[in-house]
Design an enzyme around this catalytic site. Structure first.
Site, PDB file in Angstrom:
ATOM      1  N   LYS A 115       6.022   3.786 -36.995  1.00  0.00           N
ATOM      2  CA  LYS A 115       6.992   3.776 -35.892  1.00  0.00           C
ATOM      3  C   LYS A 115       6.691   2.652 -34.915  1.00  0.00           C
ATOM      4  CE  LYS A 115       8.894   8.343 -36.137  1.00  0.00           C
ATOM      5  NZ  LYS A 115       9.147   9.629 -35.519  1.00  0.00           N
ATOM      6  N   LYS A 197      10.882   6.585 -48.938  1.00  0.00           N
ATOM      7  CA  LYS A 197      11.475   7.911 -48.739  1.00  0.00           C
ATOM      8  C   LYS A 197      12.830   7.802 -48.051  1.00  0.00           C
ATOM      9  CE  LYS A 197       9.658   9.086 -44.271  1.00  0.00           C
ATOM     10  NZ  LYS A 197       9.177   9.977 -43.291  1.00  0.00           N
ATOM     11  N   LYS A 200      16.489   8.839 -41.876  1.00  0.00           N
ATOM     12  CA  LYS A 200      17.668   8.785 -41.008  1.00  0.00           C
ATOM     13  C   LYS A 200      17.981   7.385 -40.566  1.00  0.00           C
ATOM     14  CE  LYS A 200      16.380  13.080 -38.960  1.00  0.00           C
ATOM     15  NZ  LYS A 200      15.616  13.738 -37.939  1.00  0.00           N
TER      16      LYS A 200
HETATM   17  P1  TYM Z   1      11.444  14.975 -39.058  1.00  0.00           P
HETATM   18  O1  TYM Z   1      12.490  15.321 -38.057  1.00  0.00           O
HETATM   19  O2  TYM Z   1      11.213  13.528 -39.371  1.00  0.00           O
HETATM   20  O3  TYM Z   1      11.770  15.684 -40.433  1.00  0.00           O
HETATM   21  C1  TYM Z   1      12.088  17.068 -40.498  1.00  0.00           C
HETATM   22  C2  TYM Z   1      11.559  17.661 -41.793  1.00  0.00           C
HETATM   23  O4  TYM Z   1      12.137  16.986 -42.926  1.00  0.00           O
HETATM   24  C3  TYM Z   1      11.090  16.546 -43.803  1.00  0.00           C
HETATM   25  N1  TYM Z   1      11.511  15.277 -44.423  1.00  0.00           N
HETATM   26  C4  TYM Z   1      11.605  15.085 -45.747  1.00  0.00           C
HETATM   27  N2  TYM Z   1      11.374  15.903 -46.791  1.00  0.00           N
HETATM   28  C5  TYM Z   1      11.603  15.408 -48.039  1.00  0.00           C
HETATM   29  N3  TYM Z   1      12.029  14.139 -48.270  1.00  0.00           N
HETATM   30  C6  TYM Z   1      12.272  13.284 -47.258  1.00  0.00           C
HETATM   31  N4  TYM Z   1      12.712  12.053 -47.510  1.00  0.00           N
HETATM   32  C7  TYM Z   1      12.058  13.742 -45.917  1.00  0.00           C
HETATM   33  N5  TYM Z   1      12.211  13.176 -44.685  1.00  0.00           N
HETATM   34  C8  TYM Z   1      11.863  14.124 -43.785  1.00  0.00           C
HETATM   35  C9  TYM Z   1       9.882  16.365 -42.908  1.00  0.00           C
HETATM   36  O5  TYM Z   1       8.681  16.421 -43.638  1.00  0.00           O
HETATM   37  C10 TYM Z   1      10.041  17.523 -41.945  1.00  0.00           C
HETATM   38  O6  TYM Z   1       9.527  18.712 -42.507  1.00  0.00           O
HETATM   39  N6  TYM Z   1       7.131  15.467 -36.605  1.00  0.00           N
HETATM   40  C11 TYM Z   1       8.169  16.205 -37.282  1.00  0.00           C
HETATM   41  C12 TYM Z   1       8.826  17.289 -36.432  1.00  0.00           C
HETATM   42  C13 TYM Z   1       7.861  18.250 -35.841  1.00  0.00           C
HETATM   43  C14 TYM Z   1       7.200  19.295 -36.541  1.00  0.00           C
HETATM   44  C15 TYM Z   1       6.399  19.953 -35.562  1.00  0.00           C
HETATM   45  C16 TYM Z   1       7.215  19.731 -37.869  1.00  0.00           C
HETATM   46  C17 TYM Z   1       7.469  18.299 -34.557  1.00  0.00           C
HETATM   47  N7  TYM Z   1       6.585  19.325 -34.377  1.00  0.00           N
HETATM   48  C18 TYM Z   1       5.590  21.013 -35.912  1.00  0.00           C
HETATM   49  C19 TYM Z   1       6.409  20.815 -38.208  1.00  0.00           C
HETATM   50  C20 TYM Z   1       5.609  21.437 -37.241  1.00  0.00           C
HETATM   51  C21 TYM Z   1       9.251  15.216 -37.702  1.00  0.00           C
HETATM   52  O7  TYM Z   1       9.423  14.187 -37.105  1.00  0.00           O
HETATM   53  O8  TYM Z   1      10.067  15.673 -38.699  1.00  0.00           O
END
Ligand code: TYM
Length: 334
Positions: A115, A197, A200
């Site tokens: 990031k 991967k 968004k």
């Molecule tokens: P975020 O918003 O980037 O993604 C949300 C969830 O989607 C999963 N994910 C994917 N899984 C499979 N293939 C992909 N290409 C892919 N892209 C994203 C992510 O692994 C996630 O489960 N930091 C976290 C949000 C967060 C969080 C937490 C998660 C904040 N606090 C506590 C778990 C526990 C994030 O940015 O996810």
């Protein structure tokens, strides 16, 4: 563990629209856990401002995400769905945990490095300490498991290290959480560059399937998906494009990978890509319909936002008070 029941926390960022990776890697699996666990699913808006956001857009996207959680099948009577910013204990615990986290640990976080490289003009301290806030999210609810995609594994390992360090000093305060990662779907790849991967923020709109894309768009994006040399439908490591499509098709239809290889034996990439597009479109259609219905029911959603925030606040404060006492903050006078 919360009140004798196993518990879990997970969350998603309220930036951009959810994509197929978010759904298959996380949200879809959440729906199956509501009976076994006390569940907390958060719209992590505190995390979102580590990157500059337009305020009106952030509010709109946060509500859209919360609505999508429900549209995807999370029953708000059984799952605690809420906004992170409505529960101040997240930020409070995060501060305390930051005093138990080493800079060397944060320096190793690959998501921070990625990031920071993308937002060179705004490498703020929040972006750096983001994993500590994430640890606070998870530990506040004494989570046994954290259902996520593979990309969050490193953050959960750090959460475990912080919790173990804290427990070693103060006794058994936190449950040590385990990542809960599915074998298929935990890393959905870009449709245009299958070594990367799905994300968004991809500049190429054809790389990502968004949950609210209409049927024609979904089918068109799959038709344009980059595949590998050859034309056989085989699940092989050195064919990342077709491997990704097989995985997506397998989850969307519930068919085993071996059966898919047999079904499409000798039928070529074109036909397979169309089948994947159609399967994904029909998987997402009921979610989209429910999302549109829910959008018209403002009072219902408002009610959920209020009651679930109160529930989350109650449990979060239970842990926070315990932690505050352990580290030596003076007791409140009532
Ligand atoms: P975020 O918003 O980037 O993604 C949300 C969830 O989607 C999963 N994910 C994917 N899984 C499979 N293939 C992909 N290409 C892919 N892209 C994203 C992510 O692994 C996630 O489960 N930091 C976290 C949000 C967060 C969080 C937490 C998660 C904040 N606090 C506590 C778990 C526990 C994030 O940015 O996810």
């Amino acid at each position: 563990m919360l009140d004798g029941k196993k518990s879990l926390f997970s969350g998603m960022q309220a930036t951009g629209t959810l994509h197929l990776g978010n759904y298959l890697g996380a949200l879809k699996n959440w729906v199956e856990l509501e009976d076994e666990y006390e569940t907390f699913y958060c719209v992590v808006d505190l995390h979102s401002i580590t990157i500059r956001q337009d305020p009106a857009e952030l509010r709109r996207k946060a509500r859209s995400l919360l609505t999508l959680y429900i549209a995807a099948g999370l029953n708000p009577e059984k799952n605690c769905i809420y906004y992170q910013s409505h529960v101040s204990a997240h930020a409070q615990l995060s501060w305390i945990l930051s005093c138990f986290t080493y800079m060397g640990e944060l320096n190793r976080m690959t998501q921070f490095k990625d990031k920071a490289a993308k937002h060179v003009g705004n490498i703020n301290a929040g972006l750096y300490t983001y994993p500590v806030l994430m640890a606070a999210d998870i530990l506040l609810f004494q989570s046994d498991i954290v259902p996520v995609g593979v990309d969050q594994k490193q953050h959960i390992e750090l959460t475990r290290d912080i919790a173990e360090r804290f427990n070693a000093i103060y006794g058994d305060v936190f449950t040590i959480p385990e990542p809960y990662i599915m074998k298929t779907g935990s890393k959905i790849m870009s449709l245009q560059e299958p070594e990367k991967k799905m994300s968004k923020s991809d500049e190429n709109v054809n790389a990502t399937i968004f949950l609210l894309d209409d049927t024609d768009t979904i089918i068109r994006k799959f038709k344009r998906a980059v595949t590998d040399s050859g034309n056989e439908i085989l699940y092989l490591e050195d064919k990342p494009g077709i491997k990704n499509l097989i995985e997506i098709y397998s989850i969307a239809t519930g068919k085993a990978i071996k059966d898919i290889e047999i079904e499409f034996d000798g039928r070529g990439y074109g036909e397979f890509k169309l089948a994947v597009g159609e399967a994904v479109a029909s998987m997402l259609k009921p979610i989209q319909e429910r999302y549109n219905q829910l959008g018209q029911n403002k009072d219902y959603i408002d009610g959920i936002i209020k009651t679930n925030a109160e529930k989350a606040d109650y449990y979060a404060n239970k842990t926070l008070r315990k932690v505050q006492k352990k580290v030596g903050f003076p007791e409140r006078i009532r």
